[in-house]
Design a protein around this motif. Structure first.
Motif, PDB file in Angstrom:
ATOM      1  N   SER A  32      -2.388  -1.272  -8.551  1.00 40.66           N
ATOM      2  CA  SER A  32      -2.396  -2.628  -8.018  1.00 40.66           C
ATOM      3  C   SER A  32      -1.677  -2.696  -6.682  1.00 40.66           C
ATOM      4  O   SER A  32      -0.693  -1.984  -6.463  1.00 40.66           O
ATOM      5  CB  SER A  32      -1.709  -3.580  -8.999  1.00 40.66           C
ATOM      6  OG  SER A  32      -2.397  -3.583 -10.225  1.00 40.66           O
ATOM      7  N   ILE A  34      -1.149  -5.426  -2.840  1.00 40.81           N
ATOM      8  CA  ILE A  34      -1.357  -6.678  -2.108  1.00 40.81           C
ATOM      9  C   ILE A  34      -1.707  -6.307  -0.682  1.00 40.81           C
ATOM     10  O   ILE A  34      -1.114  -5.397  -0.102  1.00 40.81           O
ATOM     11  CB  ILE A  34      -0.091  -7.556  -2.138  1.00 40.81           C
ATOM     12  CG1 ILE A  34       0.206  -7.994  -3.579  1.00 40.81           C
ATOM     13  CG2 ILE A  34      -0.247  -8.772  -1.220  1.00 40.81           C
ATOM     14  CD1 ILE A  34       1.528  -8.700  -3.743  1.00 40.81           C
ATOM     15  N   TRP A  44       3.404  -3.192  -5.648  1.00 45.69           N
ATOM     16  CA  TRP A  44       3.317  -4.395  -6.491  1.00 45.69           C
ATOM     17  C   TRP A  44       3.258  -3.957  -7.944  1.00 45.69           C
ATOM     18  O   TRP A  44       2.452  -3.105  -8.322  1.00 45.69           O
ATOM     19  CB  TRP A  44       2.093  -5.189  -6.086  1.00 45.69           C
ATOM     20  CG  TRP A  44       2.076  -6.599  -6.583  1.00 45.69           C
ATOM     21  CD1 TRP A  44       3.087  -7.507  -6.522  1.00 45.69           C
ATOM     22  CD2 TRP A  44       0.980  -7.257  -7.196  1.00 45.69           C
ATOM     23  NE1 TRP A  44       2.684  -8.709  -7.060  1.00 45.69           N
ATOM     24  CE2 TRP A  44       1.381  -8.573  -7.484  1.00 45.69           C
ATOM     25  CE3 TRP A  44      -0.308  -6.864  -7.536  1.00 45.69           C
ATOM     26  CZ2 TRP A  44       0.549  -9.507  -8.097  1.00 45.69           C
ATOM     27  CZ3 TRP A  44      -1.141  -7.791  -8.134  1.00 45.69           C
ATOM     28  CH2 TRP A  44      -0.713  -9.098  -8.414  1.00 45.69           C
ATOM     29  N   LEU A  60       2.740 -13.081  -2.652  1.00 45.48           N
ATOM     30  CA  LEU A  60       1.497 -13.733  -2.254  1.00 45.48           C
ATOM     31  C   LEU A  60       1.784 -15.038  -1.522  1.00 45.48           C
ATOM     32  O   LEU A  60       1.079 -15.393  -0.575  1.00 45.48           O
ATOM     33  CB  LEU A  60       0.614 -14.015  -3.475  1.00 45.48           C
ATOM     34  CG  LEU A  60       0.194 -12.797  -4.297  1.00 45.48           C
ATOM     35  CD1 LEU A  60      -0.543 -13.233  -5.548  1.00 45.48           C
ATOM     36  CD2 LEU A  60      -0.658 -11.865  -3.479  1.00 45.48           C
ATOM     37  N   ALA A 119      -4.554  -9.835  -3.840  1.00 41.89           N
ATOM     38  CA  ALA A 119      -3.926  -8.934  -4.801  1.00 41.89           C
ATOM     39  C   ALA A 119      -5.048  -8.292  -5.605  1.00 41.89           C
ATOM     40  O   ALA A 119      -5.970  -8.987  -6.048  1.00 41.89           O
ATOM     41  CB  ALA A 119      -2.987  -9.704  -5.726  1.00 41.89           C
TER      42      ALA A 119
END
Length: 122
Positions: A32, A34, A44, A60, A119
């Motif tokens: 994962s 961003i 993240w 975010l 994301a």
């Protein structure tokens, strides 16, 4: 799927994706992350949308985006209710979609010089 090269003023573009990775510029990501047109956060923590907490949204919200995209993985999934509520209460437009669709949407919006943050769950 590979994308063709496009000229843009953005620093970070998604150049390819498949079921197990997303390529940003020349680097392949398998966890994962961003991304904004000028920033990439590869540390993240949540690795599945169901594991998200409202605190995971802070990076975010920090960038002053006008749109938040969340790529939920291979299938469309939604975050826990507390995360959904935090997104709504923050007042920024957001979309949650499959990761492949979010990759395409991110590139279109960033090429339009929109203030976007995305994301991605792989």
């Amino acid at each position: 799927m590979k994308f063709s090269e496009a000229s843009s003023t953005t620093t970070y573009r998604i150049t390819a994706y498949d079921e197990s990775s997303i390529s940003v510029n020349q680097g392949k990501l398998t966890r994962s992350f961003i991304i904004t047109p000028d920033k990439l956060i590869t540390t993240w923590e949540p690795q599945h949308i169901a594991a998200m907490t409202p605190a995971d949204l802070e990076p975010l919200f920090a960038g002053g985006a006008e749109v938040i995209l969340i790529g939920s993985g291979a299938t469309q999934a939604f975050p826990p209710a507390a995360v959904w509520q935090a997104l709504v209460q923050h007042g920024i437009g957001f979309e949650i979609m499959r990761t492949d669709a979010a990759c395409r949407t991110y590139n279109v919006l960033s090429s339009e010089a929109r203030r976007i943050v995305a994301a991605f769950f792989i």
